[in-house]
Design a protein around this motif. Sequence first.
Motif, PDB file in Angstrom:
ATOM      1  N   GLY A 231     -17.957 -19.676   5.055  1.00  0.00           N
ATOM      2  CA  GLY A 231     -16.730 -19.452   5.818  1.00  0.00           C
ATOM      3  C   GLY A 231     -16.703 -18.043   6.406  1.00  0.00           C
ATOM      4  N   GLU A 232     -15.604 -17.714   7.092  1.00  0.00           N
ATOM      5  CA  GLU A 232     -15.546 -16.409   7.767  1.00  0.00           C
ATOM      6  C   GLU A 232     -15.761 -15.254   6.783  1.00  0.00           C
ATOM      7  OE1 GLU A 232     -12.142 -15.798  10.318  1.00  0.00           O
ATOM      8  OE2 GLU A 232     -12.477 -13.639  10.305  1.00  0.00           O
ATOM      9  N   SER A 233     -15.172 -15.375   5.584  1.00  0.00           N
ATOM     10  CA  SER A 233     -15.375 -14.334   4.578  1.00  0.00           C
ATOM     11  C   SER A 233     -16.312 -14.814   3.481  1.00  0.00           C
ATOM     12  CB  SER A 233     -14.042 -13.934   3.945  1.00  0.00           C
ATOM     13  OG  SER A 233     -13.170 -13.473   4.928  1.00  0.00           O
ATOM     14  N   GLY A 234     -17.150 -15.785   3.806  1.00  0.00           N
ATOM     15  CA  GLY A 234     -18.034 -16.346   2.798  1.00  0.00           C
ATOM     16  C   GLY A 234     -19.107 -15.361   2.375  1.00  0.00           C
ATOM     17  N   MET A 235     -19.674 -15.596   1.215  1.00  0.00           N
ATOM     18  CA  MET A 235     -20.669 -14.668   0.689  1.00  0.00           C
ATOM     19  C   MET A 235     -21.899 -14.586   1.576  1.00  0.00           C
ATOM     20  SD  MET A 235     -20.481 -15.232  -3.406  1.00  0.00           S
ATOM     21  CE  MET A 235     -19.777 -16.845  -3.645  1.00  0.00           C
ATOM     22  N   VAL A 236     -22.389 -15.736   2.011  1.00  0.00           N
ATOM     23  CA  VAL A 236     -23.582 -15.721   2.860  1.00  0.00           C
ATOM     24  C   VAL A 236     -23.256 -15.105   4.219  1.00  0.00           C
ATOM     25  CG1 VAL A 236     -25.219 -17.197   4.078  1.00  0.00           C
ATOM     26  CG2 VAL A 236     -24.643 -17.680   1.701  1.00  0.00           C
ATOM     27  N   THR A 237     -22.096 -15.478   4.773  1.00  0.00           N
ATOM     28  CA  THR A 237     -21.704 -14.959   6.084  1.00  0.00           C
ATOM     29  C   THR A 237     -21.625 -13.432   6.050  1.00  0.00           C
ATOM     30  OG1 THR A 237     -20.322 -16.914   6.230  1.00  0.00           O
ATOM     31  CG2 THR A 237     -20.040 -15.262   7.938  1.00  0.00           C
ATOM     32  N   LYS A 238     -20.924 -12.904   5.042  1.00  0.00           N
ATOM     33  CA  LYS A 238     -20.735 -11.455   4.957  1.00  0.00           C
ATOM     34  C   LYS A 238     -22.060 -10.744   4.690  1.00  0.00           C
ATOM     35  CE  LYS A 238     -16.372 -10.763   5.670  1.00  0.00           C
ATOM     36  NZ  LYS A 238     -15.893  -9.958   6.793  1.00  0.00           N
ATOM     37  N   THR A 239     -22.915 -11.359   3.900  1.00  0.00           N
ATOM     38  CA  THR A 239     -24.208 -10.751   3.612  1.00  0.00           C
ATOM     39  C   THR A 239     -25.035 -10.659   4.889  1.00  0.00           C
ATOM     40  OG1 THR A 239     -24.108 -11.784   1.456  1.00  0.00           O
ATOM     41  CG2 THR A 239     -26.227 -10.887   2.115  1.00  0.00           C
ATOM     42  N   LEU A 240     -25.060 -11.745   5.656  1.00  0.00           N
ATOM     43  CA  LEU A 240     -25.805 -11.725   6.912  1.00  0.00           C
ATOM     44  C   LEU A 240     -25.235 -10.673   7.848  1.00  0.00           C
ATOM     45  CD1 LEU A 240     -26.417 -15.518   7.609  1.00  0.00           C
ATOM     46  CD2 LEU A 240     -28.075 -13.784   6.922  1.00  0.00           C
ATOM     47  N   GLU A 241     -23.897 -10.589   7.874  1.00  0.00           N
ATOM     48  CA  GLU A 241     -23.241  -9.599   8.721  1.00  0.00           C
ATOM     49  C   GLU A 241     -23.693  -8.204   8.344  1.00  0.00           C
ATOM     50  OE1 GLU A 241     -19.044 -11.340   8.886  1.00  0.00           O
ATOM     51  OE2 GLU A 241     -18.787  -9.327   9.702  1.00  0.00           O
ATOM     52  N   ALA A 242     -23.725  -7.928   7.035  1.00  0.00           N
ATOM     53  CA  ALA A 242     -24.110  -6.605   6.560  1.00  0.00           C
ATOM     54  C   ALA A 242     -25.577  -6.332   6.854  1.00  0.00           C
ATOM     55  CB  ALA A 242     -23.834  -6.488   5.067  1.00  0.00           C
TER      56      ALA A 242
END
Lengths: 362, 515
Positions: free
Chosen positions: B88-99
Amino acid sequence: MNIKKIISLLLIGVMMLGVVGCTKEEPAKEPTEKPGEVIEEVSTELEDKILVYSTHSEDLIAMVADAFEKETGVTVEFINLKGELSERVEAEKDNPQADVMFGGASNLFMDLKAKDVFESFDPEWAGILDPLFKDSDNYWFGTIKTPVALFYNTEMVDTADLPGDWSDLANEKYKGQLVFRNALSSSARVMYSALLQQYERNSSLEEGWDFMKSMDKNTKQYFDSGSLMMQSIGRKEASISFSTLNDILDNKLNNNLPIEIINLKSGYPVITDGIAVIKNSPHPVAAKTFVEFAGSAKIQSMLANEFNRMPTHPDAYAQSPEWMRDVEFAIMDVDWIDLSAKQSEWMQKWDTEIKDTGKDVK
Amino acid sequence: MVSFQTDQGPSLINYEYIFKTQGSLIAIRNTLIMGLLTVFICGFIGTFLAFFVHYFDFPFKKILDRILLLPLVVPGLIIVFAFVQLYGESGMVTKTLEAVFGLQKPLYSLSGLPGILLVHAYTQYIYFYMNVSVAVKELDKSVLEASINLGASPFMIFKSVIIPYIRPALISSSILTFMTSIGSFSAPNIIGGGYKVLTTQILLAKANLYMNLAASQVVVLFLFAMTYMTIARYYERKVTFTSGVREHVIEPVKIKSKAANLLMVIVALSVIIMIFLPIITIIILSFVKPGTWMIDIYPKDFGLENYIIIFTNARSLAPFLNSIKMSLMAALLAVSVAVPAAYITTKTQTRLKPVFESLLMLPFALPASAIAINMINGFSSLLLGKWIMLPLAYFISMLPMAVRSVTISYARLKDDYGEASTNLGAGKVRTFLKIIFPLIAPGIWSGLLLVFIRSLGEYTISTFLYTAGNRPISIAMVNSIFEFEIGLAMAYGALVLLLTFIGSGVLKKLQVYVE
């Protein structure tokens, strides 16, 4: 090829059993059972157990059930249903399983009353209630008031930037800041319909739809789940949303969300949560005793103090937590009977024509 | 049950609405696209994994085989939640990829058709996996060896030897997958967003109390399911293929080339990681302290609180026992009906065959809530409110799964064996027990397991039929989500996963023992 025949016969037998079971009403059984029930109804003796269907949280019903068991010795079994409650009560109409329906918005009770599934009855405390909170024919009674309020993440918005009234939510500065529930949530349905009703009454329905359209443009997401919506506010995906007051408090106190309620000029609709005795219930005496008990000032104030549920009983109100007594927000003047009649049509239209499905992500 | 469907008497006006309104037409188109794409994706993943696990030899095979069944056991709502926590938008994988990539915006959004397909692929590959696994286990080694000796290329072998073997499994699984996917509502509802399908329209119509409209939408959905099944069955009959039976059961192939081995492992590993992640998420979230996960993206505080709540409260423990008992009962019932039923539909030529066939598949084509309401109407005075009602409903709704599993085994069974046995003087019963039964056993076991697992996680039917005495685990789980106690829901989820893991292990052991 005899084996095939044997198997076919076996199968046909089983299938018939299944199909017949599904379709036939088994009329033979009914006459023998019915008289027994009638006799039971005549007697005024308290039965030793009842079954309650409820929409309330597990903890809340358990507390009421335990208190009732302690006082009367009647065992309370309860089934905790969410959206399926009214469908189940209706489906069981010919052979009711439950004795009491505890919880659900008043329009649900109005709808079910029209379908003739409740029994009229006059609890002791019913006379004290404001007529707003009960059925005029005594088929159901409100025991809890549930305001639907706007709230915000205090770490994201300055108090100066908060909306002053619902109409401000159409302002472009809130673009992408709003997250709401979709038309399947009963509190959201009441909220949207109540807003439309205000417009219809004060100016025109047309203007109401225009407002809904603009608010929709600012809305980032519509959620199908309250938990996910609260999470998105907590994780700062958006800053403003609405929910029932008890859910807001629950998440503020138990889940540590940095959220506060926003005071709006035209106020908040207050949903009435009802209770009713189900018609032809298996344990009618205990059912009435339970309703008498659950609506009493004692239980109402217990729920107010333990679960932040606002009481309808004036005496319970006097013993409620401090914040509840000096409620700051205004209450929206909603015509519930009118709302109940128009809600479905409005929500179908909102979902298919107004809501921008392209933005309806998540 | 058919009669009840028509009893709801949708008038033509509703159909006019369905087929003339723009939004409704889009929903119909979307439903078909979603159904077909789900079948293709699941077919690919499930078949690949079945071959990977059963055709080749590698370590931890048995455990992997069991873990691959887990996604089916958790109610859809919980799985979708796990997905949102990951992607999701604040999902663990999403945020990790963002970082990692230093992005301002999420790389993707888990929504619409791709989001739904991801979840469907995740939960529904199992039908293909299980059915194709059975077929792979029944592959005849001698035929394979013969074709290799005759110089057939691997592709040729796959095309002309393996495909015909697994074809009945593929067709059966595609029917199950198609029906499940067009009937699923958790995924389209929560992450589908603007992607309207029939099931979301049905929910809306119900919320608006337009029951007749909802009923006609159900009929449309039902017609799609039946049409698909008819076409698939027609095709199946055209290509029916029976074989000599496992005189030479295949042994897992050891891959000799190291490079090929590595490649296989990499491909499989990435698929398997995708399948593991949500399961691991459920397990991790179950240890997160109540009240912290709503804000934090990566959970920090862990504890046993959620488990303590479950194990210290008698009310929270009872659902486990209830669910196990009811699922086991449903599974045994389903299989005992499925064995003769599948026999009739595959091996006899009665004129009633098509009738049986559609009757048997009917429960799958109906939405779960329709089955439940029909059960309430049908058993009104007799069984309503009784403990037995719920396992009975599981049995009825899961019967098609068991029938399909057994059918696959029958489909490849030559009639000659039974006839030979009878000619040699064996009694009918003996023929069945000694000859036919052992040959179709893999299908029976997989049917048993499928029904058992599916019943454990069943939610919709349960909400209509459970009573105070048989509150199932799925209800406890989903209710926790409604009450903002996600950690608790995940703890239930994790325990069910553990239970399934052990349960399927026991079933496998039993299978080996019995065979």
